[in-house]
Design an enzyme around this catalytic site. Structure first.
Site, mmCIF file in Angstrom:
data_model
loop_
_atom_site.group_PDB
_atom_site.id
_atom_site.type_symbol
_atom_site.label_atom_id
_atom_site.label_comp_id
_atom_site.label_asym_id
_atom_site.label_seq_id
_atom_site.Cartn_x
_atom_site.Cartn_y
_atom_site.Cartn_z
ATOM 1 N N GLU A 38 0.825 -1.233 0.000
ATOM 2 C CA GLU A 38 0.000 0.000 0.000
ATOM 3 C C GLU A 38 0.844 1.261 0.000
ATOM 4 O OE1 GLU A 38 -2.736 0.006 -0.882
ATOM 5 O OE2 GLU A 38 -3.877 -1.697 -0.173
ATOM 6 N N GLY A 39 1.918 1.229 -0.750
ATOM 7 C CA GLY A 39 2.752 2.435 -0.896
ATOM 8 C C GLY A 39 3.927 2.408 0.052
#
Ligand SMILES: Cc1cc2nc3c(=O)[nH]c(=O)nc-3n(C[C@H](O)[C@H](O)[C@H](O)COP(=O)(O)OP(=O)(O)OC[C@H]3O[C@@H](n4cnc5c(N)ncnc54)[C@H](O)[C@@H]3O)c2cc1C
Length: 398
Positions: free
Chosen positions: A370-371
Site C-alpha cells: 500500500e505504498g
C-alpha cells in the site's frame, strides 16, 4: 451505479469479546500449525483458505446484506491486529478478503455487485489487486494498455509482484487506453483468470510472506469484455487510489501493529526465561528498557491507526492524510520493534528454529504494501505545503 452498502453502527460487545477470544486462540493454536506447514512446505496448503472461509473469517468486515458479519471498520481492525500476529500468508488471505470487496463495491453496477462483490465476500471469488509493473512506476506511469474493438478491449503489457496473481478468479487490473499518458486515460478491469493470451508465472520464493503466490503476468492482446470495466473509462486510477486506498492503508498499518506485538511477545517471553550471569535478561536494564520502548512505540502506532480509522468512519477529509501518516509511523515502528526483539533473543534468534526469525522476515514486506514510505511522505508533504502555498499565492494577489 447504486450506492454501496455501508458498514456502521454498534457491535454486540459481548459477542465481539468472544469473537476476539476465539480469533486469539485460533492464531495461537491452528495458526501456529499452519505456520509450521507453510514454512516447511514453502506453499500455502489449499485447506487454509477453506478453513478461514468456513470459520467466517473472510467476511467479517463486509456488510450483512452482502453476507458479511457487518463489523464496523475500526472494530474490524482490532481483529485484524490479532490475525496479523500469525504467519504473513494467513494474514494476507484474511486482510485481502476483508478489504478488496470495498474497492470493487464503490464502483460496481448492481450486476457487477452480484458477479464480483458477493463472491469476493463469501470467499468463492478471489480478486487480486493488479497494479505494479516491472517497467513503470506504480500509478499514473503505468504502461499496460488496451485497444477497444467493438465490445472488447484487447489488453497488452506486463504486471508483477501480484499477491494471489496465480491462484485467483479475477485480476482487478489497471491499464490505460492506447495512446494516452498520465492519470487521464486509465482504466480498471476485472479480468477473468481464464482469459486467453495471458502467460502467468509464479515469481518463486520471497524473503518473507512465504507460501503466498505472487504472479508475473504477461498479456498479449488478451480479450476483455467492455462490461468487465469497473468505473468510468479514462478514470481507472480512481478505483485504485480513490476511497478504497484510505481504509486499505489504515488496515495495513494495523497489520504492522499486530506483527510488532507478536515480536514483542516473543522477546518478552525469551527475556524472562533466558538467564545470563545469574539473572534473567528481563532483569537487565539494557533489555528491559528496549522492550519498554517497544511497548510505548507499539501503543503510539495503535492509537494513531485507530484515530485514522475513526476519522475515516466519520467521513472526515483528513482521514486520507492520516492513513498515510499511520502507515508511515506504523511501518517504521515495526522495523524498530522487530530489530530490538531479534536483538533480545541473541544469536539463537537468527535461526529458523526461533519464531522471531520468521516474524523479522515477514515484517520487511510491510514496507512495500500500500505504498512505500517514500510515497507516504510525498502525500504528507503535499498536505504540509498546501496551506503555505495558498497563503503565499493570496499575498501575491493582494
Ligand atoms: C510482498 C509483496 C506483495 C505485493 N503485492 C502486490 C499486489 O498484490 N499488487 C500490486 O499491484 N503490487 C504488489 N506489490 C508491489 C508493491 O506495491 C511495490 O513493490 C511498491 O509499490 C513499490 O513499487 P516498485 O516495487 O515498483 O518500486 P519502484 O517504483 O521501483 O521503487 C523503488 C524505490 O524507489 C522509491 N521511489 C519510486 N518512485 C519514487 C518517486 N517518484 N519518488 C520517491 N521515491 C520513489 C520507492 O519508494 C522504492 O523505495 C507487492 C510487493 C511485495 C513486496
Amino acid at each position: 451505479m447504486t450506492q454501496p452498502a455501508a458498514v456502521s453502527g454498534r457491535v454486540d460487545e459481548e459477542a465481539f469479546v468472544s469473537l476476539k477470544d476465539e480469533i486469539a486462540a485460533y492464531v495461537a493454536n491452528e495458526g501456529e500449525e499452519w505456520t509450521r506447514r507453510i514454512e516447511e512446505e514453502r506453499a500455502v496448503p489449499p485447506g487454509l483458505r477453506a478453513e478461514l472461509q468456513a470459520r467466517g473469517y473472510l467476511s467479517i468486515a463486509a456488510p450483512e446484506e452482502y453476507g458479511g458479519r457487518g463489523i464496523p471498520f475500526s472494530r474490524w481492525l482490532e481483529l485484524l491486529e490479532l490475525f496479523s500476529m500469525s504467519h504473513a500468508s494467513l494474514r494476507m488471505i484474511v486482510h485481502v478478503a476483508n478489504g478488496v470487496w470495498r474497492a470493487v463495491d464503490q464502483f460496481a453496477t448492481p450486476e457487477q455487485r452480484e458477479r464480483f462483490v458477493l463472491p469476493a465476500v463469501n470467499g468463492d471469488g478471489v480478486v487480486a489487486f493488479t497494479l505494479t509493473e516491472p517497467t513503470a512506476g506504480t500509478g499514473a506511469d503505468l504502461r499496460c494498455e488496451v485497444e477497444r474493438e467493438g465490445d472488447t478491449y484487447y489488453l497488452s503489457g506486463e504486471k508483477h509482484l501480484i499477491t494471489f496473481g496465480v491462484h485467483c478468479d479475477r485480476w482487478l487490473l489497471f491499464a490505460r487506453l492506447a495512446g494516452t499518458t498520465g492519470a487521464e486515460g486509465t482504466i480498471a478491469l476485472l479480468v477473468d483468470r481464464d482469459t486467453p493470451n495471458v502467460q502467468v508465472e509464479d515469481m518463486g520464493e520471497s524473503m518473507g510472506c512465504r507460501g503466498t503466490d505472487h504472479g508475473h503476468l504477461v498479456f498479449d492482446r488478451a480479450p476483455v469484455p467492455v462490461t468487465d470495466t469497473l468505473g468510468e473509462e479514462g478514470k481507472g486510477l480512481q478505483v485504485a487510489f480513490g476511497g478504497f486506498l484510505t481504509p486499505s492503508r489504515i488496515a495495513v498499518a494495523m497489520t504492522c501493529v499486530g506483527l510488532a506485538q507478536r515480536a514483542q511477545n516473543l522477546a518478552a517471553e525469551h527475556a524472562a526465561k533466558r538467564v545470563t550471569f545469574g539473572k534473567p535478561l528481563s532483569q537487565r536494564q539494557a533489555i528491559s528498557f528496549a522492550l519498554a520502548e517497544n511497548a510505548a512505540d507499539i501503543e503510539a502506532s495503535r492509537q494513531l491507526v485507530l484515530h485514522a480509522a475513526r476519522r475515516w468512519e466519520a467521513g472526515q477529509a483528513d482521514a486520507a492524510v492520516l492513513s498515510s501518516m499511520s502507515k508511515l509511523v506504523a511501518v517504521d515502528m515495526l522495523t524498530r520493534v522487530t530489530d530490538k526483539a531479534l536483538q533480545a533473543h541473541g544469536g539463537i534468534g537468527f535461526w529458523a528454529s526461533s519464531p522471531i526469525e520468521r516474524v523479522y522476515r515477514d515484517a520487511r514486506a510491510q514496507r512495500f504494501e500500500e505504498g512505500t514510505n517514500e510515497i507516504q511522505k510525498t502525500i504528507i508533504a503535499r498536505e504540509v505545503f498546501a496551506p503555505v502555498h495558498a497563503t503565499i499565492a493570496e499575498r501575491q494577489v493582494g
